[in-house]
Design a protein around this motif. Structure first.
Motif, short mmCIF file in Angstrom:
data_model
loop_
_atom_site.label_atom_id
_atom_site.label_comp_id
_atom_site.label_asym_id
_atom_site.label_seq_id
_atom_site.Cartn_x
_atom_site.Cartn_y
_atom_site.Cartn_z
N THR A 176 -2.50 9.65 3.17
CA THR A 176 -3.24 10.08 4.23
C THR A 176 -2.99 9.26 5.84
OG1 THR A 176 -4.83 8.35 3.96
CG2 THR A 176 -5.18 10.38 2.76
N CYS A 235 1.12 -1.35 0.01
CA CYS A 235 0.12 -0.17 -0.11
C CYS A 235 0.87 1.27 -0.05
CB CYS A 235 -0.80 -0.01 1.28
SG CYS A 235 -0.42 0.88 2.75
N THR A 236 0.23 2.17 -0.46
CA THR A 236 0.92 3.65 -0.39
C THR A 236 -0.20 4.60 0.00
OG1 THR A 236 2.46 2.96 -1.94
CG2 THR A 236 2.26 5.54 -1.67
N SER A 237 0.03 5.18 0.99
CA SER A 237 -1.03 6.09 1.60
C SER A 237 -0.29 7.51 1.89
CB SER A 237 -1.69 5.60 2.75
OG SER A 237 -2.44 6.63 3.33
N THR A 249 2.78 9.57 5.89
CA THR A 249 2.77 8.72 4.64
C THR A 249 2.97 7.28 5.33
OG1 THR A 249 3.52 10.23 3.24
CG2 THR A 249 3.98 7.97 2.70
N LYS A 250 2.34 6.25 4.96
CA LYS A 250 2.49 4.90 5.22
C LYS A 250 2.81 4.21 4.08
CE LYS A 250 0.84 5.02 9.57
NZ LYS A 250 1.17 4.47 10.65
N SER A 262 -3.12 6.13 6.71
CA SER A 262 -3.76 4.77 6.90
C SER A 262 -3.63 3.85 5.51
CB SER A 262 -5.35 5.28 6.93
OG SER A 262 -5.87 4.16 7.09
N CYS A 263 -3.32 2.70 5.80
CA CYS A 263 -3.26 1.60 4.98
C CYS A 263 -4.45 0.67 5.05
CB CYS A 263 -1.93 0.77 5.11
SG CYS A 263 -0.52 1.62 4.32
N ASP A 277 1.44 -1.77 10.53
CA ASP A 277 2.12 -0.64 10.06
C ASP A 277 3.48 -0.38 11.00
OD1 ASP A 277 -0.06 -0.09 8.65
OD2 ASP A 277 -0.91 1.53 9.89
N ASP A 324 -6.67 -0.24 2.85
CA ASP A 324 -6.94 -0.63 1.78
C ASP A 324 -5.48 -1.61 1.23
OD1 ASP A 324 -5.53 1.64 0.96
OD2 ASP A 324 -6.81 1.62 -0.85
N GLN A 325 -5.14 -2.14 2.00
CA GLN A 325 -3.61 -2.69 1.66
C GLN A 325 -4.21 -4.06 1.10
OE1 GLN A 325 -1.59 -3.27 5.36
NE2 GLN A 325 -2.99 -4.67 6.01
N THR A 353 6.59 4.34 8.04
CA THR A 353 5.75 5.32 8.62
C THR A 353 6.58 6.73 8.27
OG1 THR A 353 4.42 3.95 9.75
CG2 THR A 353 4.35 6.46 10.49
#
Length: 197
Positions: free
Chosen positions: A29, A25-27, A62-63, A31-32, A97, A34-35, A51
């Motif tokens: 926001t 995942c790349t977020s 960023t995660k 939050s991951c 995470d 939707d990994q 993180t």
């Protein structure tokens, strides 16, 4: 004896074709949620979770999770931005995470660069027990980075796009020369390393 050989051959048969699977995942926001699970490409031997957060007028969290060839677990603190990475080498081990970097000062101080000067000081926190200095290169651009890091980051034998990494013990041991590169370039370069490798 034949049974032992048969069991050994079956073990080799079932493990030879096994590929590591990691969450991805790349977020931007923080939050991951939707990994997705993915099978790692050949040569990837670790799952990584990262993180990163920046606290100023460009604040973000960023995660990132992915398969990587080489990875070091640890923490880095570059003044207004902090990063933590967790590495593991078993299937789906990066489901959690990477922890948020600590905000509890540990008494150590190091210099950091803000794009104008490297004479700023940052209070290291948590397990950040070394001062670090390195050059990050992305294409034809390069920038000096300084700050705090854990020993595990300092012991890394190879970090793509980062040259001349040196760590030292003791307050403000990483020098205070000035720079003119953009601090935003620094953050983007370090994030690109973790996203691309």
């Amino acid at each position: 004896m034949d049974l032992q050989i048969s069991v050994f051959l079956l073990f080799i048969l079932f493990t030879a074709g096994h590929s590591l699977s990691c969450y991805e995942c790349t977020s931007m926001t923080g939050s991951c949620a939707d990994q997705k699970l993915k099978t790692c490409p050949s040569g990837s031997s670790n799952c990584m979770s990262l993180t990163a957060k920046r606290q100023d007028q460009f604040s973000f969290k960023t995660k990132i999770k992915d398969c990587v060839v080489d990875c070091q677990s640890g923490f880095m603190n570059f003044g207004i931005s902090k990063m933590s990475s967790s590495c593991c080498n078993t299937d789906q081990c990066n489901v959690k995470d990477a922890p948020d970097p600590s905000n509890i000062p540990n008494g150590r101080k190091c210099y950091y660069c803000d794009g104008q000067s490297c004479s700023n000081t940052v209070s290291c926190s948590g397990t950040e027990d070394r001062c670090v200095k390195a050059t990050v290169t992305l294409g034809s651009l390069s920038a000096v980075v300084k700050g705090c890091a854990t020993t595990s980051i300092c012991d890394a034998t190879f970090i793509p796009d980062i040259q001349g990494i040196s760590c030292c013990e003791g307050n403000l041991c990483n020098g205070a020369q000035s720079v003119t590169q953009s601090f935003l370039f620094l953050c983007c370069s370090l994030l690109s390393y973790f996203m691309m490798h």
